[in-house]
Structure formats: structure tokens, C-alpha cells
Design an enzyme around this catalytic site. Sequence first.
Site, short mmCIF file in Angstrom:
data_model
loop_
_atom_site.label_atom_id
_atom_site.label_comp_id
_atom_site.label_asym_id
_atom_site.label_seq_id
_atom_site.Cartn_x
_atom_site.Cartn_y
_atom_site.Cartn_z
N CYS A 54 1.34 9.02 -21.67
CA CYS A 54 2.05 9.34 -20.74
C CYS A 54 1.99 9.52 -19.53
O CYS A 54 2.66 9.07 -18.51
CB CYS A 54 3.17 10.41 -21.04
SG CYS A 54 3.47 10.62 -23.00
N ASP A 86 3.43 16.16 -25.92
CA ASP A 86 4.31 16.58 -27.06
C ASP A 86 3.61 15.94 -28.46
O ASP A 86 3.50 16.55 -29.75
CB ASP A 86 5.65 16.30 -26.86
CG ASP A 86 6.31 17.38 -26.08
OD1 ASP A 86 5.76 18.21 -25.09
OD2 ASP A 86 7.40 17.53 -26.19
N CYS A 127 5.51 12.77 -19.59
CA CYS A 127 5.88 12.94 -20.90
C CYS A 127 7.12 14.04 -20.78
O CYS A 127 7.54 14.37 -19.84
CB CYS A 127 4.52 13.94 -21.38
SG CYS A 127 4.66 14.18 -23.08
N ASP A 128 7.57 14.42 -21.75
CA ASP A 128 8.97 15.02 -22.16
C ASP A 128 9.45 16.07 -21.16
O ASP A 128 10.57 16.13 -20.48
CB ASP A 128 9.06 15.41 -23.58
CG ASP A 128 8.90 14.28 -24.61
OD1 ASP A 128 8.73 13.30 -24.10
OD2 ASP A 128 9.32 14.77 -25.71
N LYS A 129 8.55 16.95 -21.09
CA LYS A 129 9.09 18.26 -20.22
C LYS A 129 8.91 17.90 -18.51
O LYS A 129 9.24 18.75 -17.81
CB LYS A 129 8.21 19.35 -20.57
CG LYS A 129 8.19 19.76 -21.99
CD LYS A 129 9.59 19.68 -22.47
CE LYS A 129 9.60 19.94 -24.01
NZ LYS A 129 9.16 18.53 -24.77
N CYS A 199 6.48 7.71 -24.61
CA CYS A 199 6.85 7.18 -26.07
C CYS A 199 8.06 6.19 -25.62
O CYS A 199 9.12 6.66 -25.13
CB CYS A 199 7.14 8.40 -26.90
SG CYS A 199 5.69 9.32 -27.40
N GLU A 450 9.29 21.73 -31.70
CA GLU A 450 9.97 20.54 -32.07
C GLU A 450 9.39 20.28 -33.70
O GLU A 450 8.52 20.66 -34.21
CB GLU A 450 9.64 19.14 -31.46
CG GLU A 450 10.13 19.31 -30.29
CD GLU A 450 10.04 18.17 -29.11
OE1 GLU A 450 10.56 18.00 -28.18
OE2 GLU A 450 9.02 17.15 -29.52
N SER A 476 11.97 16.53 -31.87
CA SER A 476 11.64 15.34 -31.01
C SER A 476 12.70 14.37 -30.61
O SER A 476 13.58 14.26 -31.83
CB SER A 476 10.37 14.88 -31.50
OG SER A 476 10.27 13.63 -30.94
#
Length: 563
Positions: A54, A86, A127-129, A199, A450, A476
Site C-alpha cells: 500500500c 492491516d 493503507c487503511d489507517k 487493497c 479486525e 476489515s
Amino acid sequence: MTDKKDLRIRSKVISEGVNRVPNRAMLRAVGFTDEDFKKPMIGVASTWSEVTPCNMHIDKLALEAKQGVRNHGGAPLIFNTITVSDGISMGHGGMLFSLPSREAIADSIEIVTGAERFDGLVAIGGCDKNTPACLMAIGRMNIPAVYVYGGTIQPGKLEGKNVDIVTAFEAVGQYHDGKMTDDQLHKVECSVCPGPGSCGGMYTANTMAAAAEAMGMSLPGSSSTPAISPDKAAECAAAGRQVISLLEQEIYPRDIMTKKAFENAITVVMALGGSTNAFLHLLAIAHSVGVDLTLDDFERIRLRVPHLADLKPSGRHAMQDLNEVGGIPGVMKLLLAEGLLHGDCLTVTGKSLAENLAEVAPLRGSQEIIRPIDKPLKPNGPLVVLRGNLAPEGAVAKMSGMKKLRFVGPAKVYDSEEEATEAILRDEIRKGDVLVIRYCGPKGGPGMPEMLSVTALIVGKGLGGEVALITDGRFSGGSHGFVVGHVSPEAQVGGPIALLRNGDMITIDSETQEMTFDVSDSDLAARAQAWQQPPLKVSTGVLYKYARLVSSASKGAVTDSAE
């Protein structure tokens, strides 16, 4: 002729005066000249790291942003912050650190930006955060800023089909169920992540990038441009230019991130069928800018926004597919035409959302990724807030792709993800059960892990939609099935989920929006009286600090709240 406007709204305390000679001497060592001290200092917050695809390319994107700042009259400085993956931390103790990383990223950007007295900021995340953390820091600092998303990964290819990271998680369940050989599993492992980018489905990273664009904090198109596209590098250079323009126009993040801007973000998330993590993150970002946002706002908007996007995990397509037919701007243009977005909201372009979208072409051709408004996948948004005696402060369910809207079954209760995973592998979880995983909330986890590994095992073993899963942890964006997370209050603070027993009958109804368990008030009171709060699972370090400070999931799991 008037003098050029001085854009050094904060850095002037460093760049002028005899007393600041030592400060300037330090900056000369990193390349500053006399001319640079007359320019606004712009921080470029890079989340580059080799620990995840990511973020593996963001160092190069940061250089593009730096050049964009320099070319348009600013003095740029790149600094780094951390990220965690993640996908790599999923399913084991590493996941406890994922949500706390959001706070660490936000805090570190705030710390560097505050200490160095930057006048503006370009933040680049992957990435996610990263996206919520960058926006939280931007909101707290309230200096002119632009957020750039590092972009989505390309789909992998296996036997002529598109695959992604969720394919790998679900393949593990298929393997354990005897449906896949070692060789087939290895081929999946080697195929799903072909290079840089986050992702690829409508998972959390892409969900939050779309929310940032809908909120007006990213340049148009940023959220759907793939990581490896030349357009992504151009976006970063443009962001460097635009932060100077925002300084000139005196446009600040809190001018952009208004209540109506958050409503636009929620609208886009609902239409896309995004990740349930959007609840946590949008609540936290709203907290950072002093906007009163609650779970009730999500529900109010959900009821009027149709689910239009046939995107993974519950659909067929990836973010790159959506980009090829018009991307998030095309979706937003469609929603605006239907009166579902506030077109008058200000954005980082200096124009309104409606003005930005006037320049956008409609979604292209006979595409099947975004449904027409009159033929939605669901007439209302698929992210549903549930309440009842099991979740008095609320819980969140993702109902996209689900035919069954109501689930009634006996509780199978586990106090950790590890115990639940072993139970699934031992075939203790059967059709009709409600799997409960508790003591996994923000405090109880700690870190609110998650459950993608668990949901993927359930799907891989053929029980998707046949087993319900509820947790005070979270999911997730890649999770799908009959799953309910963010149960509040959490077990660690004595929420009703802590009082559940094996065999209690649980009812989850997405239409009445209730989640209850069949126990009398007197029995519930007796259980509460007998319950004893367990000690926190950690007593030192970052997770201990996090567990001590973190708020309820229903408040965004923030750590700078008076709660």
C-alpha cells in the site's frame, strides 16, 4: 503595485529575527537558502514504508509533491510517519496495533507540523489507517492542506481471473475444508498482490479515500486513480501547487470539513457499499474538527441513499475497474444530479463540489459497475446501525450482498478471536449459530482487532450467510457475510455483550434495526451484578496507553476525548 502577500502564517517565527539565527542555521544544513526563508514552509507528510504494498511507492510520490510545492513558491520539507499493514497484521496479535496506529500517525503528523511551524501541509497516505489519520491531523492543526491517496493496487491474475488479498484469506478456509490443495493455495499466495497500491476492492483504504474526496479534502479523481498510474504522480505535483493556492485564498480545513461535507462523505460511502470502518474513522475525523457527528447521522443518510456499486467484497469489481469508467467523480456526478450531495460545499480546489463536478464526464458507456439510480442493488445504504439490549449505544452491520435480512440463533460465545478460530476449524460452529467474539473492543482488545481471518474462514468453509458473527471488535472492509461489529458498550466496560451466555437466543434484524438477546430484565440485572471486570490485557507500552485513553467505538475510538 501592491506587495506580494506574505504566506508565512506560522513559519515567520523561525524565518525572521536575530533570535532565530540558530533555528535557521539548522535549516540551512538541509538545503534552505536566504530565498527559502521568504517563502511559506510546507510539510510533505509521507507514509512511505516497505512493510506493505500500500505504501511502498509513496517515497516517490512525496518527491513529486515536494517539487510541486517548490515550483509554485513554497519551501517544502518531507517528513515521514509510520504505517502498519492491516493485511499482514491480520489474524494474530499484530492486529492489536492496527487501530492504535491511526492515533500514532495523526499524533506524529501533528507533532512535526506543530514543532516545525509549517504553514501548510500535503499528506500522502496508503493503507487503511493512513487516510483518517492524515485527515485527523489536518483537522487538528487547521492549516491549509491537501490529502493525496497513494492509490489502489491492480488486481492479480490467476487462471485468467482477477484475484485480490481477500481471495487469499478465503482460500485458507477452502484449504481447511479440503477444497484446495497445497499447490493451489501457493499459487493464490503468489498471485493476489502484483505490486504497489492498497487493497483493490471497496475495502477500508478505498472507502476512506473516496470519503476524503467526497469531503473535498482531495483533488478530484484522487481516490480512484491507481497507484501505478502516471496520473497519480501528477496529482501529487498538483497537490503541492494547490496548497500554496489555499494559503493565498486563506482556505482552511475547517472551512471545508463542515457537517455538510461529512454528509457528502457518508452518502458516497453508502452508495459504494463501503467498509464499516468508515463509521469509526468519520466519527474520529469529525471530532478533530469539532463537528457534531453521530451514528444517527449515518442512519438518517442511509435511508435516502441507494446502494449502487457492484464492488468487492460482496460484488464483482475492483476500484481499478471503477476508475476505468469514470471513477469516484463519475459516481459523485450521478449522486449530485439526484440531489443526494451538497453541491455548495467548498473543496481544496477553491471551488465548490458542484463546480468541480461540472467539469467531470458522466460514467462511461454501458458499464455494469455502478447501477442506475432506479435499479439499485438495494434501495437504501447497506451499512446499518443496530440497537437493542445487546448494543444500547449501537452496533454496525454490513448488509451488502445479503439475501437474509433477519437472523435468529443460539449464541456460541468466545472471549478471543483465537478461541473462535479454533472453534471454526474444529467444526464447532454450525449453520444457524450466532458466533460471538467479545473482549475485543477498543479497550478490551486492546485495539479493536479486525476479524477478516474469521469471516474468511466462515466463507471458505461454506457457511457465509449461514452463520452470524457479532463482536465488539471490528471488521476489515474485505469482510462480508452476516456480520455485526462495533458493539457498544464493549465487554471490557461491562456492556451487555459481556453478559451473554452460550445458548442465549440472539435476534439480529436489519429491517427493524434491532439486535437483542432473549433474557429477562431481572436475569440481565443479576448477570450484571455477578460480572467482574477483568484487568486490561496489557500493563505497559503503547497498547496500555491506548486502552487507558480510548473512547467507545460509538464515539470513533478517539484518544483525545474527555470520555
